[in-house]
Design a protein around this motif. Structure first.
Motif, short mmCIF file in Angstrom:
data_model
loop_
_atom_site.label_atom_id
_atom_site.label_comp_id
_atom_site.label_asym_id
_atom_site.label_seq_id
_atom_site.Cartn_x
_atom_site.Cartn_y
_atom_site.Cartn_z
N GLY A 97 -3.10 3.70 5.94
CA GLY A 97 -4.49 3.40 6.23
C GLY A 97 -5.39 4.59 5.96
N GLY B 243 -3.11 7.68 -2.55
CA GLY B 243 -4.25 7.95 -1.66
C GLY B 243 -5.31 6.87 -1.77
N ARG C 291 -9.52 15.32 -2.98
CA ARG C 291 -9.24 14.82 -1.63
C ARG C 291 -7.72 14.64 -1.41
NH1 ARG C 291 -6.59 10.17 0.84
NH2 ARG C 291 -7.62 9.73 2.80
N ASP D 72 0.85 -1.19 0.00
CA ASP D 72 0.00 0.00 0.00
C ASP D 72 0.88 1.22 0.00
OD1 ASP D 72 -2.33 1.55 0.43
OD2 ASP D 72 -3.22 -0.19 1.37
N GLY E 292 -6.52 7.86 5.96
CA GLY E 292 -5.82 9.08 6.32
C GLY E 292 -6.62 10.04 7.17
N GLY F 294 -5.04 13.13 1.64
CA GLY F 294 -5.02 12.33 2.86
C GLY F 294 -3.97 12.79 3.85
N ASP F 295 -3.57 11.86 4.70
CA ASP F 295 -2.58 12.16 5.73
C ASP F 295 -1.14 12.11 5.21
OD1 ASP F 295 -2.97 9.35 5.28
OD2 ASP F 295 -1.61 8.99 6.96
N SER F 296 -0.95 11.35 4.15
CA SER F 296 0.43 10.99 3.77
C SER F 296 1.35 12.17 3.49
CB SER F 296 0.40 10.04 2.57
OG SER F 296 -0.36 8.91 2.89
C1 SD4 Z 1 -4.47 8.08 2.51
N1 SD4 Z 1 -3.08 7.02 4.14
O1 SD4 Z 1 -4.45 8.72 1.46
C2 SD4 Z 1 -3.35 7.09 2.73
C3 SD4 Z 1 -3.73 5.82 2.06
C4 SD4 Z 1 -3.12 4.61 2.64
O2 SD4 Z 1 -3.19 2.42 3.03
O3 SD4 Z 1 -2.18 4.65 3.39
N2 SD4 Z 1 -3.64 3.48 2.39
O4 SD4 Z 1 -5.35 8.18 3.35
#
Ligand code: SD4
Length: 336
Positions: free
Chosen positions: A247, A215, A223, A194, A249, A225-227
């Motif tokens: 995961g 994402g 959108r 991932d 985000g 995310g957290d990354s």
């Molecule tokens: C997100 N954290 O964009 C990322 C996606 C991810 O496992 O890590 N997926 O939210």
């Protein structure tokens, strides 16, 4: 001289720790203290260099270790390691071949952070495979920490990155199948590979980290995310350690997860304990619907101790240390 300066000086002189010790000795008590510091420094450096990454990405950790073994620094190591997965079209959550948003656009998020606390990030980047390298350029060549969308893309192109179509046939096919029902439901552990988050400590004991992703699949257009968010998806403090998340985000952002893990380590928790506490902050919220989503953290401290923890089973960490490149299944919260 504190231990950190000692390590740095010893490695900078390139003449070895014992010689470094002789140089800094002034009198007998100083000398004893320095010998003790020297021994601690040697112990500290024994498991180094090391690299850890989210999920099963042995080729990426191998690349990072190659950089570290050649006396490369941890920043180069995490960038080069992440690039392996960004270029891997079979990985459908990073770089080229990443699954698109619900409109069919592949949009990338990435960030990088070095031993000085410098950082760079790109969000909603399109048509450029190596988002992590663009993030590094933002850090090194601009007065900013984050560039988004078209601005990020134009900056990348002007920095020499080649634009290309990131939507592969396989990802397009998956998106077309998804469109039949068009239900947006994040899938737990969508595959055993991932978003890649990577943390490394080099031979000098310096820590860097990076995170790169396409994402969540079929996210809303726009959108993020957290990354790419420093403190959420990634945080590095070279005095303490580093952490990176994967995961859902949104849940990581709401708890500023990676910063939390590093701060917990600062307060004395081991990397494992800190990851567990950060997950508990998510699952113990009133009305948490954690059964429906996954979050996982990995962390490393200054001593080279590592930890990983997730909400659900089947999250894993790849770790390359002392010549062993291995996938380690993570312990997890939801054992019911
Ligand atoms: C997100 N954290 O964009 C990322 C996606 C991810 O496992 O890590 N997926 O939210």
């Amino acid at each position: 001289m504190n231990r950190r300066k000692f390590i740095k000086n010893a490695s900078l002189t390139g003449v070895g720790l014992a010689v470094g010790n002789a140089i800094i000795s002034c009198d007998e008590s100083d000398s004893k203290k320095n010998i003790q510091e020297n021994n601690e420094a040697i112990a500290d450096l024994q498991g180094l260099p090391l690299v850890i990454a989210t999920w099963h990405v042995k080729e990426a950790t191998a690349k990072a270790m190659e950089v570290l073994q050649a006396d490369g620094n941890s920043l180069d190591a995490v960038e080069q390691g992440c690039r392996v997965e960004e270029a891997n079209e079979k990985g459908q959550s990073v770089g080229k071949g990443g699954l698109p948003d619900r409109d069919g656009n592949v949009t990338l998020d990435a960030c990088i952070m070095d031993k000085h606390g410098n950082c760079g990030a790109v969000v909603y980047l399109q048509n450029i495979t190596h988002a992590v390298s663009v993030a590094r350029k933002v850090m090194e060549d601009t007065p900013h920490v984050m560039l988004a969308g078209e601005g990020a893309k134009q900056f990348a192109i002007s920095s020499g990155f080649k634009p290309e179509d990131l939507l592969t046939d396989a990802s397009k096919e998956a998106w077309e199948k998804w469109k039949v029902e068009a239900k947006y439901k994040p899938i737990i552990n969508i595959e055993n590979h991932d978003t890649i988050g990577m943390l490394a400590i080099d031979k000098n004991g310096d820590i860097s980290g990076a995170c790169t992703t396409s994402g969540l699949a079929y996210k809303m257009g726009g959108r993020v995310g957290d990354s790419p968010i420093i403190g959420s998806g990634l945080f590095v403090d070279n005095e303490i350690g580093a952490a990176v998340a994967t995961g859902l985000g949104e849940e990581v952002v709401k708890t500023v997860g990676s910063f939390l893990v590093v701060e917990l380590m600062r307060q004395g928790k081991s990397p494992q304990e800190a990851c567990e506490e950060a997950i508990s902050r998510i699952v113990n919220k009133p009305n948490s619907n954690y059964k429906d989503f996954q979050v996982g953290y990995i962390a490393v401290n200054k001593k080279g101790e590592t930890g990983s923890y997730s909400i659900h089973q089947w999250f894993s960490m790849t770790k390359f240390q002392n010549g062993v490149n291995e996938q380690i299944q993570s312990d997890f919260f939801n054992k019911a």
